[in-house]
Motif scaffolding. Structure first.
Motif, PDB file in Angstrom:
ATOM      1  N   TYR A  79       0.842  -1.202   0.000  1.00  0.00           N
ATOM      2  CA  TYR A  79       0.000   0.000   0.000  1.00  0.00           C
ATOM      3  C   TYR A  79       0.884   1.261   0.000  1.00  0.00           C
ATOM      4  O   TYR A  79       0.549   2.272  -0.597  1.00  0.00           O
ATOM      5  CB  TYR A  79      -0.909  -0.024   1.236  1.00  0.00           C
ATOM      6  CG  TYR A  79      -1.826   1.161   1.337  1.00  0.00           C
ATOM      7  CD1 TYR A  79      -3.053   1.181   0.674  1.00  0.00           C
ATOM      8  CD2 TYR A  79      -1.473   2.274   2.108  1.00  0.00           C
ATOM      9  CE1 TYR A  79      -3.897   2.276   0.765  1.00  0.00           C
ATOM     10  CE2 TYR A  79      -2.315   3.370   2.200  1.00  0.00           C
ATOM     11  CZ  TYR A  79      -3.523   3.365   1.537  1.00  0.00           C
ATOM     12  OH  TYR A  79      -4.349   4.459   1.625  1.00  0.00           O
ATOM     13  N   ASP A  86      -4.596   7.667  -6.653  1.00  0.00           N
ATOM     14  CA  ASP A  86      -4.774   7.567  -5.200  1.00  0.00           C
ATOM     15  C   ASP A  86      -4.267   6.210  -4.700  1.00  0.00           C
ATOM     16  O   ASP A  86      -4.428   5.196  -5.373  1.00  0.00           O
ATOM     17  CB  ASP A  86      -6.275   7.684  -4.895  1.00  0.00           C
ATOM     18  CG  ASP A  86      -6.518   7.979  -3.434  1.00  0.00           C
ATOM     19  OD1 ASP A  86      -7.144   9.006  -3.169  1.00  0.00           O
ATOM     20  OD2 ASP A  86      -6.076   7.194  -2.566  1.00  0.00           O
ATOM     21  N   ARG A  87      -3.682   6.179  -3.519  1.00  0.00           N
ATOM     22  CA  ARG A  87      -3.219   4.895  -2.963  1.00  0.00           C
ATOM     23  C   ARG A  87      -4.386   3.965  -2.644  1.00  0.00           C
ATOM     24  O   ARG A  87      -4.214   2.761  -2.533  1.00  0.00           O
ATOM     25  CB  ARG A  87      -2.364   5.128  -1.713  1.00  0.00           C
ATOM     26  CG  ARG A  87      -0.985   5.662  -2.058  1.00  0.00           C
ATOM     27  CD  ARG A  87       0.021   5.466  -0.955  1.00  0.00           C
ATOM     28  NE  ARG A  87       1.304   6.028  -1.370  1.00  0.00           N
ATOM     29  CZ  ARG A  87       2.281   5.328  -1.947  1.00  0.00           C
ATOM     30  NH1 ARG A  87       2.149   4.057  -2.148  1.00  0.00           N
ATOM     31  NH2 ARG A  87       3.414   5.916  -2.312  1.00  0.00           N
ATOM     32  N   LYS A  88      -5.575   4.549  -2.493  1.00  0.00           N
ATOM     33  CA  LYS A  88      -6.740   3.714  -2.182  1.00  0.00           C
ATOM     34  C   LYS A  88      -7.425   3.185  -3.441  1.00  0.00           C
ATOM     35  O   LYS A  88      -8.559   2.710  -3.368  1.00  0.00           O
ATOM     36  CB  LYS A  88      -7.754   4.536  -1.371  1.00  0.00           C
ATOM     37  CG  LYS A  88      -7.284   4.805   0.045  1.00  0.00           C
ATOM     38  CD  LYS A  88      -8.366   5.492   0.847  1.00  0.00           C
ATOM     39  CE  LYS A  88      -7.830   5.847   2.226  1.00  0.00           C
ATOM     40  NZ  LYS A  88      -8.385   7.083   2.739  1.00  0.00           N
ATOM     41  N   ARG A  89      -6.766   3.273  -4.576  1.00  0.00           N
ATOM     42  CA  ARG A  89      -7.401   2.824  -5.817  1.00  0.00           C
ATOM     43  C   ARG A  89      -7.771   1.334  -5.756  1.00  0.00           C
ATOM     44  O   ARG A  89      -7.160   0.567  -4.982  1.00  0.00           O
ATOM     45  CB  ARG A  89      -6.481   3.073  -7.002  1.00  0.00           C
ATOM     46  CG  ARG A  89      -5.185   2.294  -6.980  1.00  0.00           C
ATOM     47  CD  ARG A  89      -4.289   2.819  -8.083  1.00  0.00           C
ATOM     48  NE  ARG A  89      -2.978   2.235  -8.084  1.00  0.00           N
ATOM     49  CZ  ARG A  89      -1.970   2.734  -8.801  1.00  0.00           C
ATOM     50  NH1 ARG A  89      -2.134   3.813  -9.535  1.00  0.00           N
ATOM     51  NH2 ARG A  89      -0.793   2.167  -8.776  1.00  0.00           N
ATOM     52  N   THR A 116      -3.150  -2.711  -4.032  1.00  0.00           N
ATOM     53  CA  THR A 116      -2.101  -3.539  -3.410  1.00  0.00           C
ATOM     54  C   THR A 116      -1.931  -4.878  -4.139  1.00  0.00           C
ATOM     55  O   THR A 116      -1.237  -5.765  -3.670  1.00  0.00           O
ATOM     56  CB  THR A 116      -2.411  -3.824  -1.924  1.00  0.00           C
ATOM     57  OG1 THR A 116      -3.685  -4.488  -1.850  1.00  0.00           O
ATOM     58  CG2 THR A 116      -2.457  -2.561  -1.104  1.00  0.00           C
TER      59      THR A 116
END
Ligand code: SF4
Ligand code: SF4
Ligand code: SF4
Length: 275
Positions: free
Chosen positions: A216, A249-252, A256
């Motif tokens: 992440y 965005d890292r939350k895409r 992970t």
């Protein structure tokens, strides 16, 4: 130019630093050879990927995977599966399997995400040769299985260890052989069932429980230049891991899960994706 080659250069430097540090710290030349070999293989694969050699990643994956499976696993009897990691951890021995997990699966992903899954895994080196390189269906809600297997692997090793079962080294060796055969069998069946070579990685592999959290925060990740992107959707269609890579965005979605295969980067008609 340097940006284009950032990924291979960083990977080479990371592995050489690890190789030299472990060699000097543990006074064992094996670590210099081991991590230099892996680092050089991965670096060459990444360079060839950039040069659009179609099979570069698969060849690297076979080169590193076979070395680990046949030489370290079968010949040297090092159990590098998750059970081997628990086993050496219980023994309090800081050697190959523990070091391997720390570098490739616990700390390394902060730098190179799931690069292990794209360039070195001996399970995926076979699964990636199957016909379904592009998943034919959307993901199933079966991700919980990997957490169950993660706990089972810990319970298995904890049990054989605390029951003081004799010939533990032998037990661990055979668990390595049987575990791998099971992984290949289940992985191949799932690939054909779900028409997706990487179904095993998505739903079954317990190692992802280690890989995902650090990934992440990965320093190396695919990003999208929004100025260039025309939203054609080709990158998402061909991604083996169903990552929404055009969202920075890292939350895409499935962020992970990216194995850094670079397929999306190579195939983007606008050259909008980069690492
Ligand atoms: S998810 Fe598991 S099986 Fe798949 S490539 Fe990664 S470590 Fe290998
Ligand atoms: S392939 Fe390239 S242009 Fe098309 S959606 Fe993906 S990033 Fe955008
Ligand atoms: S296609 Fe792109 S986003 Fe998908 S796994 Fe490969 S590098 Fe990651």
């Amino acid at each position: 130019m340097i940006i284009k080659y950032k990924f291979p250069i960083i990977m080479f430097l990371v592995f050489e630093i690890i190789a030299i540090t472990l060699w000097l710290e543990l006074d064992n030349l094996f670590y210099l050879f081991n991590f230099s070999y892996i680092g050089i293989c991965i670096t060459m694969g990444l360079f060839l990927n950039i040069k659009r050699f179609r099979y570069a990643r698969l060849v690297v994956q076979l080169g590193v995977g076979l070395y680990m499976l046949v030489y370290l696993g079968v010949i040297c009897h090092e159990n590098m599966m998750i059970e081997g990691f628990w086993y050496y951890l219980f023994l309090g021995v800081f050697q190959s399997a523990v070091i391997h997990y720390i570098v490739a699966k616990i700390c390394g992903p902060f730098i190179f995400g799931r690069g292990w899954c794209g360039y070195a895994c001996w399970t995926a080196m076979i699964l990636d040769l199957l016909p379904y390189k592009i998943p034919q269906y959307s993901r199933k809600k079966l991700g919980f299985i990997k957490y169950v297997l993660f706990i089972l692997s810990l319970t298995f090793v904890g049990t054989v260890f605390f029951l003081r079962i004799p010939n533990l080294e032998k037990v661990m060796f055979w668990s390595f052989v049987i575990g791998n055969l099971l992984y290949y069998t289940v992985g191949i069946i799932l690939a054909f069932l779900f028409k997706d070579n990487r179904a095993f990685c998505k739903y079954i592999c317990p190692i992802t429980v280690f890989l995902k959290p650090a990934s992440y925060f990965s320093m190396l990740r695919v990003k999208c230049d929004k100025e260039k992107c025309i939203n054609c959707g080709k990158c998402k269609r061909i991604c083996p891991m169903n990552v929404d890579m055009i969202n920075n965005d890292r939350k895409r979605i499935n962020g992970t899960e990216c194995i850094l295969c670079t397929n999306c980067i190579v195939e983007c008609p606008q050259k909008a994706l980069y690492i």
